[in-house]
Write an enzyme that holds these catalytic residues in place. Structure first.
Site, PDB file in Angstrom:
ATOM      1  N   HIS A  98      -2.680   1.299   6.892  1.00  0.00           N
ATOM      2  CA  HIS A  98      -3.018   1.231   5.460  1.00  0.00           C
ATOM      3  C   HIS A  98      -3.137   2.637   4.899  1.00  0.00           C
ATOM      4  O   HIS A  98      -3.467   3.588   5.618  1.00  0.00           O
ATOM      5  CB  HIS A  98      -4.326   0.456   5.247  1.00  0.00           C
ATOM      6  CG  HIS A  98      -4.580   0.111   3.808  1.00  0.00           C
ATOM      7  ND1 HIS A  98      -3.859  -0.834   3.136  1.00  0.00           N
ATOM      8  CD2 HIS A  98      -5.482   0.612   2.909  1.00  0.00           C
ATOM      9  CE1 HIS A  98      -4.285  -0.925   1.888  1.00  0.00           C
ATOM     10  NE2 HIS A  98      -5.275  -0.049   1.727  1.00  0.00           N
ATOM     11  N   CYS A 129       0.814  -1.226   0.000  1.00  0.00           N
ATOM     12  CA  CYS A 129       0.000   0.000   0.000  1.00  0.00           C
ATOM     13  C   CYS A 129       0.845   1.273   0.000  1.00  0.00           C
ATOM     14  O   CYS A 129       0.641   2.175  -0.827  1.00  0.00           O
ATOM     15  CB  CYS A 129      -0.986  -0.008   1.163  1.00  0.00           C
ATOM     16  SG  CYS A 129      -0.245   0.063   2.811  1.00  0.00           S
ATOM     17  N   HIS A 161      -5.592   1.922  -4.441  1.00  0.00           N
ATOM     18  CA  HIS A 161      -4.760   1.370  -3.373  1.00  0.00           C
ATOM     19  C   HIS A 161      -4.385  -0.074  -3.679  1.00  0.00           C
ATOM     20  O   HIS A 161      -4.970  -0.721  -4.559  1.00  0.00           O
ATOM     21  CB  HIS A 161      -5.471   1.461  -2.015  1.00  0.00           C
ATOM     22  CG  HIS A 161      -6.595   0.477  -1.835  1.00  0.00           C
ATOM     23  ND1 HIS A 161      -6.842  -0.174  -0.639  1.00  0.00           N
ATOM     24  CD2 HIS A 161      -7.565   0.037  -2.698  1.00  0.00           C
ATOM     25  CE1 HIS A 161      -7.908  -0.958  -0.768  1.00  0.00           C
ATOM     26  NE2 HIS A 161      -8.358  -0.857  -1.990  1.00  0.00           N
TER      27      HIS A 161
END
Length: 355
Positions: free
Chosen positions: A317, A269, A329
């Site tokens: 994240h 990520c 993402h």
């Protein structure tokens, strides 16, 4: 060189090293400890949705642990490089001091051979007595300047040695933290293997259903976020650099998620977001935790395409906002870089790399 210049240089060096000798704890986000989740495959009594939640939790824990480990590795590498630089500076300083001492010794020997007078003073003996005195004064001033320079260089050398000692002590702390994070990551890796094994044991139809459950959970969260009116005032245009970052990130759609990957074939990520902004000539921290800690924060209602949305309470994240309530993402292992609803996960906050 005079004393004022030396003092300025010493102050500059102290300021440059202040960050490096700061406490290590301030630079790393806390790592969630592995919870009581079983590493064994889920029992037959667990529902598929419970399996989904278990897998999501394990992957989130792994993301946080990986980020902390990557940060600790980066800090250790940086501090090691600084120690090498300081050690070289000490060696250079010792060489300069030795050269000055040799020069001063040569001057002293030359004056001894000339009856205690420097060559310039010897030359003016045949002329005006005033010139003779000027020569003597110049010789004394030269000796004093050399002596003063030696004193200041030796003091600077002592300071460098002290800074190097402090840097070594700080490196030991950073290295201890790196080892700690490595152990935490190893423990989490075991959990990830269990999650992957758990997922692999599902039948084909169950895996398809698992993906559907993930999508439904994301849709429910996104719908609730949109219903709150969060998107009402979010209509700002991306900056020039933001447009470049968005173009890079969306260009990676379809590439697989891989732990610690920074492209070009796969990403995690924060590997995706950091590389996207690097492509826009705006380098940012590598990990989602450091992106949250270091980059300027802005209200959700003020975000624009290119901004980064940080998710979950542990900043484990990150996704890039691309407009219309969407992010791009890299979700987790087993999934590819994709578009998703900006509100499909728990939002911690928004940061702007080019503020």
């Amino acid at each position: 060189m005079n004393r004022r210049h030396c003092a300025t240089a010493a102050i500059t060096l102290v300021c440059a090293l202040a960050l490096l000798t700061a406490p290590v704890q301030a630079m790393a986000a806390p790592i969630p400890e592995p919870g009581p989740t079983s590493t064994a495959p889920a029992s037959a009594g667990k529902s598929l949705d419970e399996v989904r939640q278990e897998i999501d939790t394990l992957y989130r824990m792994a993301g946080a642990a990986t980020d902390a480990y990557n940060l600790a590795e980066e800090q250790a590498k940086k501090q090691s490089g600084e120690i090498v630089r300081l050690t070289k500076s000490i060696a250079d300083g010792q060489a300069k001091i030795a050269e000055l001492k040799d020069r001063a010794g040569a001057q002293a020997r030359e004056q001894y051979r000339n009856g205690g007078l420097p060559p310039g003073a010897q030359l003016v003996l045949s002329g005006d007595p005033n010139l003779f005195m000027d020569g003597v004064n110049q010789a004394r001033q030269g000796q004093q300047a050399t002596k003063g320079m030696l004193t200041e260089l030796e003091q600077a050398q002592e300071d460098l040695e002290t800074y190097t000692e402090d840097a070594n002590l700080n490196w030991e702390k950073i290295e201890a933290n790196r080892v700690k994070q490595a152990k935490a990551k190893k423990s989490i890796d075991g959990k990830i293997e269990a999650a992957e094994k758990l997922e692999s044991q599902l039948a084909k139809e169950e895996r398809a259903r698992l993906l559907e459950l993930e999508q439904n959970a994301a849709y429910t969260a996104q719908t609730a976020w949109l219903s709150s009116g969060a998107l009402k005032d979010i209509n700002r245009e991306a900056s020039a650099a933001g447009k470049q970052a968005v173009a890079f990130a969306t260009g990676q759609i379809g590439k697989p998620y891989v732990w610690g990957a920074e492209g070009p074939g796969s990403y995690d990520c924060s590997g995706l977001t950091s590389q996207a902004w690097a492509a826009a000539k705006r380098p940012i921290p590598r990990t989602s935790q450091e992106q949250w800690r270091q980059l300027p924060r802005i209200p959700v209602q003020d975000m624009r395409p290119g901004d980064l949305i940080i998710y979950h309470g542990d900043a484990s994240h990150v996704g890039m906002y691309v407009g219309d309530g969407q992010i791009v993402h890299a979700p987790r292992p087993g999934r590819n870089v994709t578009l998703a609803g900006a509100g499909s996960m728990q939002i911690l906050g928004v940061v702007r790399p080019d503020k």
